[in-house]
Design an enzyme around this catalytic site. Structure first.
Site, PDB file in Angstrom:
ATOM      1  CB  SER A   1      -0.963  -0.040   1.195  1.00  0.00           C
ATOM      2  OG  SER A   1      -1.983   0.926   1.057  1.00  0.00           O
TER       3      SER A   1
ATOM      4  CD  GLU B   1      -1.987  -2.915  -3.889  1.00  0.00           C
ATOM      5  OE1 GLU B   1      -3.112  -3.267  -3.500  1.00  0.00           O
ATOM      6  OE2 GLU B   1      -1.408  -1.916  -3.415  1.00  0.00           O
TER       7      GLU B   1
ATOM      8  CG  HIS C   1      -5.285  -2.825  -0.060  1.00  0.00           C
ATOM      9  ND1 HIS C   1      -4.417  -2.461  -1.072  1.00  0.00           N
ATOM     10  CD2 HIS C   1      -5.088  -1.936   0.943  1.00  0.00           C
ATOM     11  CE1 HIS C   1      -3.736  -1.385  -0.695  1.00  0.00           C
ATOM     12  NE2 HIS C   1      -4.124  -1.053   0.527  1.00  0.00           N
TER      13      HIS C   1
END
Length: 315
Positions: free
Chosen positions: A119, A220, A284
Site C-alpha cells: 500500500s 494493485e 488489500h
C-alpha cells in the site's frame, strides 16, 4: 511467443535470509494503528521470533504514526541495528512519501535486510529499488494481515519467502481457490517492480519514480473506481512508463468489477504485445501473498505462472 531476453543488469541483490529465532523489527513509516503489543509479541514468539517494536509504533500525529523525524529515525534505526533480521511495517495509510528525500540510502545499502509492506509502503519499495539496489518484499503488514487472521497462505508465503524456502527456479504458489486470468498471453522475464498503482503514479517526476525499462510491472490498488484506475494507467502511459515493459502482473484491485478491469487492462496493454496476468492475490486482499520487488522473475501469462528466476535471500 518466444521468451524475451533477460535484463540481468537490472536484477537486484538478494538480502540475508530471516534466520530461525531471529529478531523482527516493527516500524510505522506511514499511518498509525492501535496495536495490542502483548498479542503481537506472543504471535511472533509462537513462531519462534522476537518482535522489537520501535518508538513510532506507539505514537500518533494526526493521520501519521509520529512525526516525520520519529518515523525516519525508526526506519534508519531498524536498518542500522545489526540484531534486527527483518523489518515489517505496522500498516499503510499515508506518510511514507514524506520520508523519501530524507532517507540515508548509503546506510540502507550497508545494511540490507528483508523489508516488508504494501500500500503506502510502495513509496519505500520504489526508493529502495532505485537507490539502494536490493530486493524488498511486497507483503503482509502486522496489524491488518498477520494479526488480522488472514488465510493461511498469507503467513506461509511470508515466512517461506523470507527464510529462503522459495529458491531460484521455483514457481510462486498461488491458491487454486482464486483462479488467475490471462489478459494477454506470452512469456517474459525481467525484474518485478511496482506495488500500489496510486503510489507509483504519485512519484512520477521525482527522483524516486519507477524505472520500467525491461521490467515486469506489478500493480494493485484499493478504493479506486474503474475510471480512476483508467486515469492512473493513462498517467503512466503519457509519462512513457509503459513503453519499455516486458510484462504486467496485476494484483488485487479491491472494489472494482474484475471483468470490467480485465477489459480495461486489455485495452491498455494489448497494443504493447506483452503478457498480462491478472488476479494475483497480493495487496488489500485475503490471502495477501508476498512478492519480491526488484527480483528477476519469469511471467508465463498463458500458463498462469510466475517463476522466481533468482534467489532473493541468502544464508
Amino acid at each position: 511467443m518466444p521468451i524475451q531476453p533477460t535484463a540481468a543488469l537490472h536484477a537486484h541483490l538478494p538480502v540475508p535470509a530471516l534466520t530461525a529465532e531471529g529478531v523482527i523489527g516493527l516500524i510505522a513509516p506511514a499511518g498509525p494503528a492501535a496495536l495490542d503489543t502483548e498479542k503481537a509479541c506472543q504471535w511472533m514468539r509462537s513462531r519462534g521470533y522476537t518482535l522489537r517494536i520501535f518508538p513510532g509504533v506507539g505514537q500518533q500525529d494526526g493521520y501519521l504514526a509520529g512525526s516525520d523525524q520519529v518515523r525516519l529515525d525508526d526506519l534508519h534505526g531498524a536498518f542500522a541495528d545489526s540484531e534486527i533480521d527483518a523489518i515489517v511495517c505496522l500498516r499503510g495509510g499515508y506518510g511514507s512519501p514524506r520520508l523519501l528525500d530524507k532517507i540515508d540510502f548509503e546506510l540502507l545499502r550497508r545494511n540490507p535486510k528483508p523489508f516488508v509492506g504494501y500500500s503506502d509502503i510502495t513509496a519505500l519499495h520504489l526508493a529502495i529499488n532505485r537507490h539502494a539496489g536490493f530486493v524488498s518484499f511486497h507483503g503482509p503488514m502486522l496489524n491488518a494481515d498477520l494479526l488480522g487472521g488472514k488465510q493461511a497462505p498469507t503467513e506461509a508465503a511470508f515466512f517461506n519467502m523470507l527464510r529462503g524456502q522459495v529458491k531460484s527456479g521455483s514457481l510462486l504458489p498461488h491458491p487454486v481457490a482464486f483462479p488467475l486470468t490471462t489478459v494477454e498471453p506470452g512469456i517474459a522475464q525481467g525484474p518485478l517492480v511496482g506495488g500500489n498503482l496510486s503510489l507509483i503514479a504519485s512519484t512520477l517526476g521525482t527522483p524516486y519514480e519507477i524505472n520500467t525499462g525491461g521490467v515486469i510491472l506489478f500493480i494493485e490498488d484499493v478504493n479506486e473506481p474503474l475510471y480512476r484506475i483508467d486515469r492512473l494507467l493513462n498517467h503512466l502511459r503519457l509519462a512513457g512508463k509503459l513503453e519499455g515493459l516486458r510484462g504486467v502482473l496485476v494484483g488485487d484491485v479491491a472494489g472494482v468489477d474484475f471483468t470490467a478491469l480485465c477489459a480495461l487492462l486489455k485495452q491498455v496493454f494489448e497494443p504493447l504485445r506483452i503478457p498480462v496476468l491478472a488476479g494475483w492475490r497480493s495487496g488489500h486482499c485475503d490471502p495477501n501473498l508476498t512478492l519480491p520487488i526488484g527480483a528477476l522473475v519469469k511471467l508465463d501469462a498463458g500458463a498462469r505462472e510466475l517463476t522466481l528466476a533468482q534467489d532473493v535471500v541468502f544464508k
